[in-house]
Scaffold this active site. Structure first.
Site, short mmCIF file in Angstrom:
data_model
loop_
_atom_site.label_atom_id
_atom_site.label_comp_id
_atom_site.label_asym_id
_atom_site.label_seq_id
_atom_site.Cartn_x
_atom_site.Cartn_y
_atom_site.Cartn_z
N ALA A 86 -4.73 7.54 -3.94
CA ALA A 86 -3.38 7.05 -4.26
C ALA A 86 -3.53 5.55 -4.49
O ALA A 86 -3.40 4.74 -3.56
CB ALA A 86 -2.44 7.35 -3.12
N SER A 105 0.86 -1.19 0.00
CA SER A 105 0.00 0.00 0.00
C SER A 105 0.89 1.24 0.00
O SER A 105 2.05 1.16 -0.40
CB SER A 105 -0.93 -0.01 1.22
OG SER A 105 -1.89 1.01 1.12
N ASN A 106 0.37 2.37 0.44
CA ASN A 106 1.13 3.61 0.51
C ASN A 106 0.57 4.45 1.65
O ASN A 106 -0.49 4.14 2.19
CB ASN A 106 1.08 4.36 -0.83
CG ASN A 106 -0.34 4.72 -1.19
OD1 ASN A 106 -0.98 5.53 -0.53
ND2 ASN A 106 -0.87 4.09 -2.24
N PRO A 107 1.26 5.54 2.04
CA PRO A 107 0.86 6.26 3.27
C PRO A 107 -0.29 7.25 3.10
O PRO A 107 -0.52 8.06 4.00
CB PRO A 107 2.13 7.02 3.69
CG PRO A 107 3.12 6.83 2.61
CD PRO A 107 2.51 6.09 1.48
#
Ligand code: CTP
Length: 409
Positions: A278, A211-213
């Site tokens: 995102a 995933s991403n932040p």
């Protein structure tokens, strides 16, 4: 059912008249209708009721003094003017009406109003003779000639001074109703808006994912402002802790494929699609049904591309007789302009909001952002501020485009 004013930021400005005590109940009624309420008071108002009363009723500090630096810095005239979607002036006294009409900025209420660009509801209250005075009537007429001012009341009946006549503050229910009418007649009234926000999460096995932040804050700010301006908003939201704004439909998803499905079933029936999510660009080719055991050596995972939600939605709506405006985001760390313009062309968008996520105060998790927006012709807007302020600027740019024909073919 959402409350009629949920998601709306309403500033109540209190003038110095005996009807100021009724403004206390007005704050409660507006909150009951779902609004967030903040209060500014004139010096005269503070003679009738205390700021502490209003602080308790609104749940926020009250702005009373432009020269108190602690106040002005945190909730003063510019902050309040940017925060508010709508102003209600109750009671609007003869003096306050005159000062607003004259463009004065000599106290907390009038300085804030000078800095405020949105709609203002005037609820006058005063003695009959003052109301009927030629200057008061001229001021009211001049204010109502401007599209941003609306009026509710005054009503006729017994007045505080024993007279009977025109000049009573309108009934609270009528002020609330007028506020609702004005709030839902915002610049996006009745427009349908679809927004993606947050990250997506792609499983590797039952306990691991890629995933991403992203926290979804920017997309949720875009949603909050759209709702506040009268839009009917749906957010397709990835896994985030950030609370969704009130009054907005939220469709929770986890993966890019789920986000795609949620968007594709809705995108043809909206006026604007804003892709602020995102989206994870890759997912594991094979997702293990059981927890992968680690070996001693390196692990190899084959990733495949996830669908591009925005590009797929854009391809679907192009060619429709009426298609939504398409707005993308481009989070970049270098060559921001070139990459952003490339995405605008490739995904056939109307606007792209570019930000340099390597800069302090911009990008993942922050409450602020700094963006440059490009359209087909080039740079269309620069905006820096809280994510809500940036979202307001973005909608300001979109308003005229929503009312013209959508079209880049
Ligand atoms: N986007 C999307 N689906 C994807 C990837 C991106 O809908 N699978 C959308 C984003 O929500 C954003 C825009 O496309 O509005 C650009 O996203 P970004 O991640 O900056 O660009 P990518 O197209 O993924 O390109 P790259 O990661 O190579 O910079």
């Amino acid at each position: 059912m959402t409350e009629p004013l949920s998601g709306r930021n309403i500033a109540v400005a209190v003038g110095g008249g005996i009807a100021a005590y009724k403004a206390c109940d007005l704050v409660r009624e507006l909150r009951r209708a779902g609004a967030e309420v903040r209060v500014a008071m004139t010096k005269g108002a503070c003679e009738f009721i205390t700021p502490l009363t209003m602080q308790n009723l609104s749940g926020h500090p009250v702005f009373t003094d432009t020269f108190d630096s602690a106040q002005d810095q945190h909730y003063g005239h510019l902050t309040l003017a940017k925060w508010a979607d709508l102003f209600v002036i109750a009671p609007a006294t003869a003096d306050l009406l005159a000062r607003i009409k004259g463009g004065l900025g000599n106290d907390a209420v009038t300085t804030t109003l000078l800095a405020f660009r949105g709609p203002v509801l005037l609820a006058p209250a005063m003695n009959t003779a003052m109301w009927e005075h030629a200057e008061t009537q001229a001021n009211v007429t001049a204010l109502l000639a401007q599209p941003k001012y609306r009026m509710v009341g005054p009503a006729s009946g017994p007045l505080a001074d024993g007279d009977v006549g025109m000049g009573r503050l309108a009934e609270l229910k009528d002020i609330v109703q007028a506020t609702v009418t004005l709030a839902v007649s915002g610049p996006l009234a009745g427009k349908r808006v679809l927004i993606t926000a947050g990250p997506t999460r792609e499983a590797l096995d039952p306990v691991r994912f890629i995933s991403n932040p992203s926290t979804g804050k920017m997309g949720l700010a875009v949603a909050e402002v759209a709702r506040a301006q009268g839009a009917i908003v749906t957010v397709v939201l990835g896994p985030v802790e950030t609370p969704a704004p009130k009054g907005v439909e939220v469709v929770r998803v986890t993966t890019a494929d789920e986000m795609l499905a949620a968007v594709m079933s809705r995108v043809e029936s909206v006026d604007v699609f804003v892709a602020a999510a995102a989206v994870s660009d890759w997912k594991a080719e094979q997702v293990s049904a059981v927890k992968e055991k680690k070996g001693d050596g390196p692990q190899t995972i084959t990733f495949v591309r996830t669908p591009d939600v925005l590009a797929t939605a854009s391809a679907k709506v192009h060619g429709n007789p009426k298609r939504p405006l398409l707005v993308g985001f481009a989070a970049e760390t270098n060559d921001v302009e070139a990459y952003a313009k490339g995405k605008l062309e490739k995904k056939r968008l109307d606007l792209i909001v570019a930000n340099d996520v390597s800069k302090a105060g911009a990008g993942f998790g922050t409450d602020t952002n700094s963006v440059i927006v490009f359209d087909r012709a080039g740079e269309a807007l620069r905006s820096t501020g809280t994510k809500r302020e940036v979202a307001k600027d973005l909608w300001g740019l979109l308003h005229p485009r929503l009312h013209s024909t959508h079209g880049v073919g």
